[in-house]
Design a protein around this motif. Structure first.
Motif, PDB file in Angstrom:
ATOM      1  N   ARG A 264       7.436 -42.995  98.848  1.00 23.51           N
ATOM      2  CA  ARG A 264       6.442 -43.491  99.866  1.00 23.51           C
ATOM      3  C   ARG A 264       6.856 -42.732 101.556  1.00 23.51           C
ATOM      4  N   ILE A 265       8.354 -42.337 101.582  1.00 25.68           N
ATOM      5  CA  ILE A 265       8.833 -41.583 102.851  1.00 25.68           C
ATOM      6  C   ILE A 265       8.335 -40.345 102.484  1.00 25.68           C
ATOM      7  N   GLY A 266       8.188 -39.729 101.108  1.00 30.19           N
ATOM      8  CA  GLY A 266       7.884 -38.305 100.827  1.00 30.19           C
ATOM      9  C   GLY A 266       6.335 -38.189 101.230  1.00 30.19           C
ATOM     10  N   PHE A 267       5.683 -39.365 100.884  1.00 31.92           N
ATOM     11  CA  PHE A 267       4.122 -39.278 101.224  1.00 31.92           C
ATOM     12  C   PHE A 267       3.879 -39.278 102.821  1.00 31.92           C
ATOM     13  N   ALA A 268       4.737 -40.052 103.640  1.00 32.55           N
ATOM     14  CA  ALA A 268       4.542 -39.994 104.957  1.00 32.55           C
ATOM     15  C   ALA A 268       4.942 -38.896 105.709  1.00 32.55           C
ATOM     16  N   ARG A 269       5.901 -38.159 104.944  1.00 33.02           N
ATOM     17  CA  ARG A 269       6.223 -36.800 105.692  1.00 33.02           C
ATOM     18  C   ARG A 269       5.366 -35.897 105.240  1.00 33.02           C
ATOM     19  N   LEU A 270       4.731 -35.841 104.262  1.00 35.10           N
ATOM     20  CA  LEU A 270       3.464 -35.026 103.755  1.00 35.10           C
ATOM     21  C   LEU A 270       2.478 -35.120 104.615  1.00 35.10           C
ATOM     22  N   ILE A 272       2.304 -36.108 107.783  1.00 35.29           N
ATOM     23  CA  ILE A 272       2.517 -35.850 108.758  1.00 35.29           C
ATOM     24  C   ILE A 272       2.477 -34.115 109.042  1.00 35.29           C
ATOM     25  N   GLN A 273       2.923 -33.521 107.720  1.00 37.85           N
ATOM     26  CA  GLN A 273       2.922 -32.190 107.822  1.00 37.85           C
ATOM     27  C   GLN A 273       1.318 -31.449 108.095  1.00 37.85           C
ATOM     28  N   ASN A 274       0.716 -32.502 107.410  1.00 35.59           N
ATOM     29  CA  ASN A 274      -0.925 -32.080 107.431  1.00 35.59           C
ATOM     30  C   ASN A 274      -1.808 -32.731 108.405  1.00 35.59           C
ATOM     31  N   ASN A 277      -1.521 -38.259 110.813  1.00 39.80           N
ATOM     32  CA  ASN A 277      -0.471 -39.291 111.450  1.00 39.80           C
ATOM     33  C   ASN A 277      -0.919 -40.513 111.346  1.00 39.80           C
ATOM     34  N   SER A 278      -2.147 -41.251 111.384  1.00 38.14           N
ATOM     35  CA  SER A 278      -2.519 -42.258 111.316  1.00 38.14           C
ATOM     36  C   SER A 278      -1.996 -42.956 109.785  1.00 38.14           C
ATOM     37  N   GLU A 279      -2.636 -42.202 108.887  1.00 37.23           N
ATOM     38  CA  GLU A 279      -2.119 -42.773 107.530  1.00 37.23           C
ATOM     39  C   GLU A 279      -0.657 -42.762 107.421  1.00 37.23           C
ATOM     40  N   ALA A 280       0.048 -41.736 107.914  1.00 38.14           N
ATOM     41  CA  ALA A 280       1.386 -41.646 107.725  1.00 38.14           C
ATOM     42  C   ALA A 280       2.132 -42.876 108.429  1.00 38.14           C
ATOM     43  N   ARG A 281       1.522 -43.314 109.628  1.00 36.11           N
ATOM     44  CA  ARG A 281       1.826 -44.552 110.382  1.00 36.11           C
ATOM     45  C   ARG A 281       1.934 -45.786 109.383  1.00 36.11           C
ATOM     46  N   GLU A 282       0.744 -45.918 108.457  1.00 32.44           N
ATOM     47  CA  GLU A 282       0.481 -47.049 107.768  1.00 32.44           C
ATOM     48  C   GLU A 282       1.661 -46.975 106.605  1.00 32.44           C
ATOM     49  N   GLN A 283       2.067 -45.770 106.133  1.00 38.35           N
ATOM     50  CA  GLN A 283       3.032 -45.773 105.210  1.00 38.35           C
ATOM     51  C   GLN A 283       4.458 -46.272 105.712  1.00 38.35           C
ATOM     52  N   PHE A 284       4.829 -45.860 107.050  1.00 35.12           N
ATOM     53  CA  PHE A 284       5.992 -46.184 107.662  1.00 35.12           C
ATOM     54  C   PHE A 284       6.116 -47.533 107.761  1.00 35.12           C
ATOM     55  N   SER A 297      13.740 -44.535 108.553  1.00 33.45           N
ATOM     56  CA  SER A 297      12.312 -44.779 108.686  1.00 33.45           C
ATOM     57  C   SER A 297      11.827 -45.417 110.006  1.00 33.45           C
ATOM     58  N   LEU A 298      12.599 -46.417 110.589  1.00 32.30           N
ATOM     59  CA  LEU A 298      12.419 -46.911 111.768  1.00 32.30           C
ATOM     60  C   LEU A 298      12.354 -45.941 112.999  1.00 32.30           C
ATOM     61  N   TYR A 299      13.281 -44.948 112.999  1.00 29.25           N
ATOM     62  CA  TYR A 299      13.388 -44.110 113.889  1.00 29.25           C
ATOM     63  C   TYR A 299      12.185 -42.774 113.816  1.00 29.25           C
ATOM     64  N   SER A 300      12.057 -42.569 112.447  1.00 31.53           N
ATOM     65  CA  SER A 300      10.691 -41.680 112.267  1.00 31.53           C
ATOM     66  C   SER A 300       9.410 -42.266 112.567  1.00 31.53           C
ATOM     67  N   ALA A 301       9.299 -43.810 112.348  1.00 26.99           N
ATOM     68  CA  ALA A 301       8.132 -44.405 112.784  1.00 26.99           C
ATOM     69  C   ALA A 301       7.866 -44.399 114.234  1.00 26.99           C
ATOM     70  N   SER A 302       9.043 -44.518 115.046  1.00 28.15           N
ATOM     71  CA  SER A 302       8.965 -44.647 116.628  1.00 28.15           C
ATOM     72  C   SER A 302       8.556 -43.144 116.862  1.00 28.15           C
ATOM     73  N   LEU A 303       9.036 -42.270 116.458  1.00 31.09           N
ATOM     74  CA  LEU A 303       8.606 -40.784 116.923  1.00 31.09           C
ATOM     75  C   LEU A 303       7.056 -40.354 116.776  1.00 31.09           C
ATOM     76  N   LEU A 304       6.751 -41.049 115.378  1.00 28.61           N
ATOM     77  CA  LEU A 304       5.259 -41.018 115.194  1.00 28.61           C
ATOM     78  C   LEU A 304       4.212 -41.682 116.073  1.00 28.61           C
ATOM     79  N   GLU A 305       4.942 -42.852 116.443  1.00 33.47           N
ATOM     80  CA  GLU A 305       4.395 -43.900 117.422  1.00 33.47           C
ATOM     81  C   GLU A 305       4.119 -43.030 118.811  1.00 33.47           C
ATOM     82  N   MET A 306       5.160 -42.460 119.248  1.00 34.15           N
ATOM     83  CA  MET A 306       4.938 -41.563 120.359  1.00 34.15           C
ATOM     84  C   MET A 306       4.090 -40.403 120.258  1.00 34.15           C
TER      85      MET A 306
END
Length: 581
Positions: A264-270, A272-274, A277-284, A297-306
């Motif tokens: 799931r983390i790999g999917f979220a990062r993929l 974001i690469q593409n 971001n909204s779907e990545a947010r759901e995964q986090f 993951s919490l830290y990555s999610a915070s950066l994504l929310e920003m």
């Protein structure tokens, strides 16, 4: 002396039992009498102390080493045990020596001891496991691979992806050799998934992406899919530029392995690469629901929310990290950024100032806090905070003075900036960084004489300061007609820093002022390729124009203005040169 040593052994053995519990008692010492050692006669001691396969001197060294270790002298204990291990070849001593070498971080000793261990106990996989990691650390991947294979031969377990985690920067030929070795092992140990995964990773690193994809397809048909295989499949497809199929593979993977966090983390990062971001947010969110204490993951999610400008949610996540003391300083820094974006400058300053000294964002945080304080007109508050932060450390005091003076200049407080620098130079006379900061102040005020005076003082103290040589040379070339003098300074600078694009640009600009257009053209082209800055673009365009290559000049200026549309230096050059046509 002989009697004294035996008495010493007898009196210390009992006290050392706990210290030596990690290894069997090599001397086999037994005390069968309830009498105190000092009460025993010579013959009784001879009968009760058995030295086993050790000499008395060796046993003495063992005891002294353990006593030294108890006192904290681990280096001497490590050296003594190393010598004992090489001398006695006793397995317990070898293992104890490895413990001390590990504590001291002595990789060379660990390697030699592990090699000795593998020789003395050839059917034990442990020393080969240790050797494989030591060779990985030293970059000897072929040797590491050999010992990793030995671990498998002996029935041990080995994760071959530990190899590929370190081979990303290898030369192609060296990696090809490893690929050949891994292919051989994949045939010998067909059931070992990590070998197949490592092969695919090596092929991908070597940009043999189509072959890596073929290996994935073969592996998928031969065995049941695993999260690692799915993640790797997606990565290879992404590297091939097939992001659509990469996302499809990972999306199917998280459906199949719904509870597997890694996929799931790999999917979220993929995603974001593409840019998904909204779907990545759901995964986090799902990852955090499954494991609320997955701080990464919490830290990555915070950066994504920003990134998504969901600042309310980002604040909640960052505050959770702060409460858990996870990513504390990064979280404080980003809270400062969020409140700055919201124009809540007081709160922003507070958050920036919570970033602790010695951390990655510390200086950037102090700079932003100081900038905001000065912008609010709180000059005394900004200064007193930096003084407290420096804590009387001259290095920090000088650094903070340069930062504060620069920000005061930017905020149009020239008098305060000059006073600050003059006072600092009274405390630290002829400090180069402070002098250079004052040069920038003189530059901001158009005082070329003041700049030249301080620059010459820097050059007098540090004749090989290419920054000062270049700054003075460029100033003379750009603001005066002292071109020959400027050229001499810049040529000195370029001998010191031959690949610095700023100095190459200065050299070319001086050559242009001297009418050496062809030489200037060569150097400006090189400077622009190294550093496509708008000022270099302005100079390059001007030289092209003077050579009659108008279309090329216009193209250079156009490209630079697309990146830096507010560039006054380009606009001025265009207006001046076109008006002279």
């Amino acid at each position: 002396m002989k009697k004294f040593i035996k008495l010493l052994f007898a009196s210390l053995i009992t006290g050392l039992t706990a210290a030596c519990s990690a290894i069997p008692d090599p001397a086999g010492v037994k005390q069968e009498s309830s009498q105190r050692p000092s009460e025993l006669d010579q013959d009784t001691i001879d009968q009760q102390i058995g030295y086993g396969s050790f000499t008395k001197e060796q046993l003495f060294e063992t005891i002294i080493s353990e006593l030294g270790a108890q006192r904290g002298d681990l280096k001497t204990a490590s050296d003594n045990y190393f010598d004992l291990a090489m001398e006695t070849k006793d397995l317990a001593i070898i293992q104890r020596a490895i413990q001390f070498a590990s504590v001291n971080g002595d990789s060379n000793a660990i390697m030699q001891l592990a090699l000795l261990w593998s020789t003395e106990e050839p059917l034990n996989a442990q020393p080969h496991l240790m050797l494989s990691f030591q060779f990985l650390e030293t970059g000897n991947y072929a040797q590491a691979l050999s010992h990793m294979a030995r671990v498998l031969d002996m029935g041990g377990e080995m994760d071959f992806t530990a190899l590929t985690a370190r081979t990303g920067s290898l030369e192609t030929k060296e990696r090809e050799s490893l690929i050949a070795g891994i292919k051989q092992l994949s045939r010998e140990f067909e059931s070992e998934e990590s070998i197949h995964i490592a092969l695919i990773q090596l092929l991908a690193q070597n940009l043999q992406l189509q072959e890596a994809l073929t290996e994935i397809e073969v592996l998928s048909k031969a065995r049941e899919l695993s999260p690692n295989m799915i993640i790797l499949h997606g990565q290879v497809l992404q590297s091939l530029g097939n992001s659509r199929d990469a996302i499809r593979v990972l999306r199917n993977g998280v459906r199949r392995f719904d509870q597997d966090k890694s996929i799931r983390i790999g999917f979220a990062r993929l995603l974001i690469q593409n840019g998904e971001n909204s779907e990545a947010r759901e995964q986090f969110e799902k990852i955090i629901d499954q494991d609320p204490k997955d701080w990464e993951s919490l830290y990555s999610a915070s950066l994504l929310e920003m990134e998504l400008k969901n600042f309310d949610r980002a604040i909640i996540l960052l505050e959770k990290l702060i409460d858990a003391n996870q990513h504390y300083d990064e979280s404080r820094y980003y809270l400062g950024f969020i409140y700055e974006e919201r124009e809540d400058f007081e709160e922003s300053i507070f958050q920036y100032r919570q970033v602790r000294v010695g951390t990655n964002n510390y200086l950037a945080a102090q700079q932003r806090a100081t900038f905001l304080s000065i912008s609010l007109g709180k000059l005394d508050d900004a200064h007193s905070w930096l003084v407290r932060q420096s804590g009387g450390q001259s290095r920090l005091e000088i650094l903070f003075t340069t930062i504060e003076s620069s920000l005061l200049i930017q905020a149009d407080y020239p008098k305060e900036a000059k006073d600050l620098l003059d006072k600092a130079l009274n405390r630290f006379p002829n400090e180069v960084e402070l002098l250079f900061a004052r040069v920038l102040w003189f530059d901001s005020q158009g005082d070329s004489q003041g700049s030249e005076r301080d620059l010459r003082q820097i050059i007098l103290m540090q004749p090989k300061d290419s920054r000062a040589l270049n700054h003075l040379g460029y100033m003379l070339a750009d603001q005066t007609t002292r071109f020959e003098e400027a050229l001499e300074l810049i040529e000195r600078a370029i001998l010191i820093s031959p690949d610095d694009p700023a100095i190459i640009d200065s050299l070319a600009w001086t050559q242009y002022k001297l009418g050496l257009y062809d030489e200037a053209m060569v150097n400006l082209t090189r400077a622009y390729s190294l550093f496509p800055d708008h000022e270099v673009a302005s100079h390059l365009g001007e030289v092209l124009w003077m050579l009659g290559r108008y279309d090329e000049a216009n193209e250079i200026w156009k490209s630079a203005l697309e990146i830096t549309p507010e560039s006054e230096i380009i606009k001025e050059a265009i207006e001046r040169l076109r008006s002279n046509e």
